[in-house]
Design an enzyme around this catalytic site. Structure first.
Site, PDB file in Angstrom:
ATOM      1  N   GLU A   1      -4.990  10.906 -24.350  1.00 58.01           N
ATOM      2  CA  GLU A   1      -4.487   9.813 -25.178  1.00 58.01           C
ATOM      3  C   GLU A   1      -5.316   8.551 -24.974  1.00 58.01           C
ATOM      4  O   GLU A   1      -5.723   8.226 -23.852  1.00 58.01           O
ATOM      5  CB  GLU A   1      -3.021   9.549 -24.852  1.00 58.01           C
ATOM      6  CG  GLU A   1      -2.161  10.807 -24.959  1.00 58.01           C
ATOM      7  CD  GLU A   1      -0.702  10.505 -25.191  1.00 58.01           C
ATOM      8  OE1 GLU A   1      -0.343   9.322 -25.339  1.00 58.01           O
ATOM      9  OE2 GLU A   1       0.083  11.458 -25.243  1.00 58.01           O
TER      10      GLU A   1
ATOM     11  N   ARG B   1       0.208  19.422 -20.824  1.00 57.45           N
ATOM     12  CA  ARG B   1       1.224  20.324 -21.380  1.00 57.45           C
ATOM     13  C   ARG B   1       1.037  20.406 -22.875  1.00 57.45           C
ATOM     14  O   ARG B   1       0.199  19.709 -23.457  1.00 57.45           O
ATOM     15  CB  ARG B   1       2.618  19.783 -21.073  1.00 57.45           C
ATOM     16  CG  ARG B   1       2.795  18.332 -21.534  1.00 57.45           C
ATOM     17  CD  ARG B   1       4.202  17.834 -21.415  1.00 57.45           C
ATOM     18  NE  ARG B   1       4.344  16.393 -21.534  1.00 57.45           N
ATOM     19  CZ  ARG B   1       4.332  15.706 -22.670  1.00 57.45           C
ATOM     20  NH1 ARG B   1       4.165  16.341 -23.817  1.00 57.45           N
ATOM     21  NH2 ARG B   1       4.477  14.399 -22.675  1.00 57.45           N
TER      22      ARG B   1
END
Length: 463
Positions: A291, A307
C-alpha cells in the site's frame, strides 16, 4: 468448546488434490469465498464457527463444521488452540486464515506449520518482517522504496514529543503492530500530541496486543493506491496491477477500484516496480498487497498486508485470475502459472455494504428479514447474507461486497448504479443509501479521489 458436525469421509482421489482437506479459520463472506475456491479445486472444507454462528452460510456450505467457542472472538475465532484442535480432529491438511482475525499473526502461522499443516499464506518470517511497521520501514529502505519522514516513537512523552518535532506537524500516529485503521490518529500540533498518543496506544493495545506506535508526516490530500503482488516458492514474484482505495471513513475503506483511474503510465509502472522490490527483498510467497500514499506524481510506502485483501475481487475481475485458488495452489508448492506481466481488461469497482446506520455509522446488528442481492451483466456479489441470516454484533459489520465490471470505468459505474438500486436488505440498517449517493455523484464520476473524499462529499450534501 469443540463440536464436530456433518463429518465427511475422505473422497476417492484425495491424493490428486493439492490438499485432502482445508480448514478455514474465519467466518462471514471470506469463509464463503474460500469454500467456493476449494469447491472449484474439489477440496473438502472444514468450517469453524462460534455458538452464535451455528446457522451461518459458511457453516451450511462447508463439508464439515466445528464449533470452536462462544461468540466473543477471543474464545472462538481467535482461540488458537481450539482452531488447531479442530484441524487435528477433522484431518485437515492446511489452514486458510482469510483476512482479519489471525491472518497476519506470525505466531499462529508458525503454530500451524509446527502441527504439520500447510499455512495458506506467506511464511511466518515474511509476516514478521512486513507485519510490524517499524520492520517494514527498514525493509522498504533496503529495497529503495520511498518513505515518508518518520519512525518509531519512544514511550516517554518528552522523547516522543522530540521525535514528533523532528518529523514536523501535522503528523500521523500509527499502531506498529497492525493496520486496518486501528490505532491511527492525526495530530495537527504539539498541544494535541499527548491525548492522541494515549488514544492511539490504547486502541492499538486493544486491537493488536501492543501499544507500540510509529509516527509519519501527514500528507494532506493523498490518494491511497495499493499493488497486488503474488509470489511462489520458486522465487517468482509477479504484480497483478493496482487498486485505488481512497474513499474511506476513519481509515476504513468503503469503495475500491481497479485499475486506479487518472494516474500516469509512468506512475503506474513505478508503483508496481516498488511493490515487487519490497516483496522480493524478503522472498515473499503467496498473496500480498503493498500500500502507498500518492501525492501528485510522488508516492510513499504505507504498509504491506500479508494476506488476501477484502477488495481482491476487483483485481480478479480485471485480470481473470482467481487469487484465492492461486493461494491454495501456491501453498501446495505449485509454481505460478502467470506471465511476468499480467494484462488487465476493463474496469472494476467494489462497494462494501455494512450493517451500519448510513448517517451515523453506528452498528446495526440483527436478522435479515429480507435479502435480494443484485445480478445481471457484469455484477458479482460476495456475501454471507440470506433471508433469515443473523448479523451478530460481535464481529465486523460487512454484509456484502458488490463488484461491478465493465469495458471501461463509465460502464462499471453504470452497472454499479444499477446493482445498488436493485439491492434490497431488510431487518437491519445498511450503508446501501450512502453507497448509492457516492457512485451516482459527480465527484466520483470525475474521479476526484483522495482520502478526504467522504468528508467533502458529506459537507456538500449538507450545504
Amino acid at each position: 468448546m469443540l463440536g464436530v458436525e456433518r463429518p465427511v469421509a475422505a473422497r476417492a482421489g484425495d491424493t490428486a488434490r493439492p490438499f485432502g482437506r482445508i480448514l478455514i479459520a474465519n467466518r462471514g463472506e471470506i469463509a464463503v469465498r474460500i469454500i467456493r475456491a476449494c469447491r472449484d479445486l474439489d477440496i473438502p472444507t472444514v468450517a469453524v464457527f462460534s455458538t452464535v454462528d451455528r446457522d451461518a452460510l459458511h457453516v451450511r456450505l462447508a463439508d464439515e463444521a466445528v464449533c470452536v467457542g462462544p461468540p466473543a472472538p477471543a474464545g472462538s475465532y481467535l482461540h488458537q488452540r481450539n482452531l488447531l484442535s479442530a484441524a487435528n480432529i477433522t484431518g485437515a491438511e492446511a489452514v486458510h486464515p482469510g483476512y482479519g482475525f489471525l491472518a497476519e499473526n506470525a505466531d499462529f502461522a508458525a503454530a500451524v506449520e509446527q502441527c504439520g499443516l500447510a499455512w495458506i499464506g506467506p511464511s511466518p518470517s515474511s509476516i514478521r518482517a512486513l507485519g510490524d511497521k517499524n520492520e517494514a520501514r527498514e525493509v522498504a529502505v533496503a529495497a529503495d522504496v520511498p518513505l515518508l519522514p518518520g519512525g518509531p516513537l519512544p514511550e516517554s512523552l518528552a522523547e516522543a514529543a522530540q521525535v514528533a518535532d523532528d518529523v514536523g506537524y501535522p503528523l500521523m500516529l500509527k499502531a506498529a503492530a497492525g493496520g486496518g485503521g486501528r490505532g491511527m490518529r492525526a495530530v495537527r500540533d504539539r498541544d494535541d500530541l499527548e491525548a492522541a498518543l494515549d488514544a492511539a496506544a490504547s486502541e492499538a493495545r486493544a486491537a493488536f496486543g501492543s501499544g507500540e506506535l510509529i509516527v509519519e508526516r501527514l500528507v494532506a490530500k493523498p490518494r491511497h493506491i495499493e499493488v497486488q503482488i503474488f509470489g511462489d516458492s520458486f522465487g517468482r514474484t509477479v504484480g497483478l496491477g493496482e487498486r485505488d482505495c481512497s474513499i474511506q471513513r476513519r481509515h476504513q475503506k468503503l469503495v475500491e477500484e481497479a485499475p486506479a483511474p487518472a494516474i500516469s503510465a509512468e506512475l503506474r509502472r513505478s508503483l508496481a516496480a516498488a511493490a515487487l522490490r519490497l516483496a522480493k527483498r524478503v522472498g515473499y510467497a503467496n498473496a500480498g498487497t503493498v500500500e502507498f500514499l500518492v501525492e501528485g506524481d510522488r508516492f510513499y510506502f504505507l504498509e504491506m498486508n500479508t494476506r488476501i485483501q477484502v477488495e481482491h475481487p476487483v483485481t480478479e475481475s480485471v485480470t481473470g485470475v482467481d487469487l484465492v485458488k492461486l493461494q491454495i495452489l501456491a501453498a501446495a508448492g505449485e509454481p505460478l502459472g502467470l506471465p511476468d506481466s499480467t494484462s488487465t481488461s476493463g474496469h472494476a469497482i467494489e462497494c462494501r455494504i455494512n450493517a451500519e446506520d448510513p448517517e451515523t455509522f453506528a452498528p446495526s446488528p440483527g436478522t435479515l428479514s429480507g435479502y435480494r442481492p443484485p445480478s445481471g451483466p457484469g455484477i458479482r456479489v460476495d456475501s454471507h447474507g440470506f433471508e433469515g441470516a443473523s448479523m451478530p454484533p460481535h464481529y465486523d459489520s460487512l454484509v456484502a461486497k458488490v463488484i461491478a465490471h465493465g469495458a471501461d470505468r463509465a460502464e462499471a459505474i453504470s452497472r454499479m448504479v444499477r446493482a445498488l438500486r436493485e439491492f434490497e436488505v431488510d431487518g437491519i440498517r445498511t450503508t446501501l443509501p450512502l453507497m448509492r449517493r457516492i457512485v451516482e455523484s459527480r465527484p466520483f464520476a470525475e474521479a476526484e479521489l483522495d482520502t478526504g473524499f467522504l468528508d467533502r462529499f458529506e459537507r456538500q450534501e449538507e450545504a
